[in-house]
Design a protein around this motif. Structure first.
Motif, PDB file in Angstrom:
ATOM      1  N   SER A 164       0.828  -1.196   0.000  1.00 13.12           N
ATOM      2  CA  SER A 164       0.000   0.000   0.000  1.00 13.12           C
ATOM      3  C   SER A 164       0.867   1.251   0.000  1.00 13.12           C
ATOM      4  CB  SER A 164      -0.931   0.012   1.217  1.00 13.12           C
ATOM      5  OG  SER A 164      -0.177   0.103   2.422  1.00 13.12           O
ATOM      6  N   THR A 165       0.247   2.378  -0.347  1.00 13.12           N
ATOM      7  CA  THR A 165       0.926   3.674  -0.342  1.00 13.12           C
ATOM      8  C   THR A 165       0.054   4.687   0.379  1.00 13.12           C
ATOM      9  OG1 THR A 165       2.072   3.243  -2.438  1.00 13.12           O
ATOM     10  CG2 THR A 165       1.836   5.549  -1.768  1.00 13.12           C
ATOM     11  N   VAL A 166       0.658   5.467   1.241  1.00 14.62           N
ATOM     12  CA  VAL A 166      -0.058   6.545   1.915  1.00 14.62           C
ATOM     13  C   VAL A 166       0.563   7.860   1.464  1.00 14.62           C
ATOM     14  CG1 VAL A 166       1.417   6.363   3.971  1.00 14.62           C
ATOM     15  CG2 VAL A 166      -0.806   7.506   4.136  1.00 14.62           C
ATOM     16  N   THR A 167      -0.290   8.836   1.153  1.00 13.36           N
ATOM     17  CA  THR A 167       0.174  10.109   0.619  1.00 13.36           C
ATOM     18  C   THR A 167      -0.085  11.238   1.608  1.00 13.36           C
ATOM     19  OG1 THR A 167      -0.177   9.399  -1.671  1.00 13.36           O
ATOM     20  CG2 THR A 167      -0.079  11.778  -1.254  1.00 13.36           C
ATOM     21  N   PHE A 168       0.936  12.047   1.808  1.00  8.75           N
ATOM     22  CA  PHE A 168       0.849  13.202   2.697  1.00  8.75           C
ATOM     23  C   PHE A 168       1.036  14.476   1.886  1.00  8.75           C
ATOM     24  CE2 PHE A 168       2.318   9.632   5.159  1.00  8.75           C
ATOM     25  CZ  PHE A 168       1.676   9.746   6.385  1.00  8.75           C
ATOM     26  N   ALA A 169       0.422  15.555   2.349  1.00 10.93           N
ATOM     27  CA  ALA A 169       0.622  16.872   1.742  1.00 10.93           C
ATOM     28  C   ALA A 169       1.385  17.745   2.724  1.00 10.93           C
ATOM     29  CB  ALA A 169      -0.718  17.510   1.393  1.00 10.93           C
ATOM     30  N   VAL A 170       2.437  18.376   2.252  1.00 12.17           N
ATOM     31  CA  VAL A 170       3.244  19.255   3.100  1.00 12.17           C
ATOM     32  C   VAL A 170       2.394  20.436   3.573  1.00 12.17           C
ATOM     33  CG1 VAL A 170       5.228  20.823   3.141  1.00 12.17           C
ATOM     34  CG2 VAL A 170       5.396  18.594   1.993  1.00 12.17           C
ATOM     35  N   THR A 171       2.507  20.745   4.855  1.00 12.55           N
ATOM     36  CA  THR A 171       1.808  21.896   5.414  1.00 12.55           C
ATOM     37  C   THR A 171       2.749  23.020   5.792  1.00 12.55           C
ATOM     38  OG1 THR A 171       1.882  20.951   7.656  1.00 12.55           O
ATOM     39  CG2 THR A 171      -0.068  20.467   6.310  1.00 12.55           C
ATOM     40  N   GLN A 172       3.992  22.678   6.142  1.00 13.30           N
ATOM     41  CA  GLN A 172       4.919  23.695   6.604  1.00 13.30           C
ATOM     42  C   GLN A 172       6.340  23.160   6.560  1.00 13.30           C
ATOM     43  OE1 GLN A 172       3.610  25.374  10.280  1.00 13.30           O
ATOM     44  NE2 GLN A 172       5.165  26.984  10.320  1.00 13.30           N
ATOM     45  N   VAL A 173       7.289  24.071   6.338  1.00 13.10           N
ATOM     46  CA  VAL A 173       8.715  23.744   6.399  1.00 13.10           C
ATOM     47  C   VAL A 173       9.371  24.742   7.344  1.00 13.10           C
ATOM     48  CG1 VAL A 173      10.864  23.445   5.111  1.00 13.10           C
ATOM     49  CG2 VAL A 173       8.676  22.868   4.034  1.00 13.10           C
ATOM     50  N   GLU A 174      10.106  24.230   8.315  1.00 14.43           N
ATOM     51  CA  GLU A 174      10.746  25.097   9.309  1.00 14.43           C
ATOM     52  C   GLU A 174      12.229  24.772   9.417  1.00 14.43           C
ATOM     53  OE1 GLU A 174       6.930  25.586  12.365  1.00 14.43           O
ATOM     54  OE2 GLU A 174       8.667  24.390  12.951  1.00 14.43           O
ATOM     55  N   ARG A 175      12.980  25.745   9.915  1.00 15.51           N
ATOM     56  CA  ARG A 175      14.381  25.524  10.249  1.00 15.51           C
ATOM     57  C   ARG A 175      14.617  26.018  11.665  1.00 15.51           C
ATOM     58  NH1 ARG A 175      18.850  28.580   6.910  1.00 15.51           N
ATOM     59  NH2 ARG A 175      19.137  29.813   8.788  1.00 15.51           N
ATOM     60  N   HIS A 176      15.219  25.172  12.488  1.00 14.83           N
ATOM     61  CA  HIS A 176      15.456  25.499  13.887  1.00 14.83           C
ATOM     62  C   HIS A 176      16.902  25.205  14.252  1.00 14.83           C
ATOM     63  CE1 HIS A 176      11.192  26.046  15.065  1.00 14.83           C
ATOM     64  NE2 HIS A 176      10.966  25.130  14.132  1.00 14.83           N
TER      65      HIS A 176
END
Length: 210
Positions: free
Chosen positions: A148-160
């Protein structure tokens, strides 16, 4: 790469165990390991034996075997990662593959599944070299061992900065299935041979995916 203790075993693992994490980063082939301050003490571990069910009682999803991110041309294997004697999750042992925190949720289960990869090495760019280029709406596909494959959508990119790693936000409980992708970033400290920051991608499961 992320460090994540097992706070009392797998039943706590999944989302709740994530609150007692350490974080370590190793530039491939270089030392030393950089470890930010430990987070707040974890909640008490629940009693009982490990189970194949998630905290919500749902069936456990299959383990991830591959991650694909078309926007940055990533198509890489995913291997399991376990904490070491210091209670820290080591980085993947390859620059071309990624590692999944095995004590946490499988991708597609409720909670934050965590996949880490190197940004580069002395040989050049590694698997997550372009991770910082992701933007909201970009898709991340995780193939699992059952086909199976599960797909995610990016919501945010951060740098810390590594000494200000947002442990609770990255590993804390969520209301649904989420994904975290983590690598090194920011300025490179040539004296200590390490990056000073971490790049963290947050993503949520797309409606209608298993």
């Amino acid at each position: 790469m992320p460090g994540s203790p097992r706070c009392g075993g797998r039943p706590l693992g999944r989302a709740a165990a994530a609150l007692c994490l350490l974080f370590a980063t190793v530039l491939a082939g270089c030392e030393p390991v950089a470890t930010p301050p430990a987070p707040d003490p974890p909640p008490p571990a629940p009693s009982g034996s490990p189970s194949s069910a998630t905290p919500s009682g749902e069936a456990q999803a299959a383990a991830p075997v591959r991650v694909r991110i078309p926007a940055i041309r990533v198509d890489a294997p995913v291997g399991p990662l376990d904490v070491d004697a210091r209670n820290v999750l080591p980085p993947p042992d390859t620059n071309d593959g990624t590692g999944w925190w095995r004590a946490g949720p499988e991708p597609g289960e409720r909670g934050p599944a965590v996949i880490a990869g190197h940004v580069d090495s002395y040989r050049g760019p590694a698997v997550f070299y372009r991770l910082r280029e992701l933007r909201a709406g970009h898709l991340v596909h995780v193939d699992r061992a059952d086909g199976s494959t599960v797909t995610f959508a990016v919501t945010q990119v951060e740098r810390h900065a590594k000494d200000a790693f947002p442990t609770g936000r990255v590993y804390g409980d969520t209301s649904g299935p989420e994904l975290r992708l983590i690598t090194c970033g920011g300025e490179f400290d040539s004296r200590d041979r390490r990056y000073l920051d971490n790049v963290i991608v947050y993503a949520r499961v797309q409606d209608g995916t298993p």
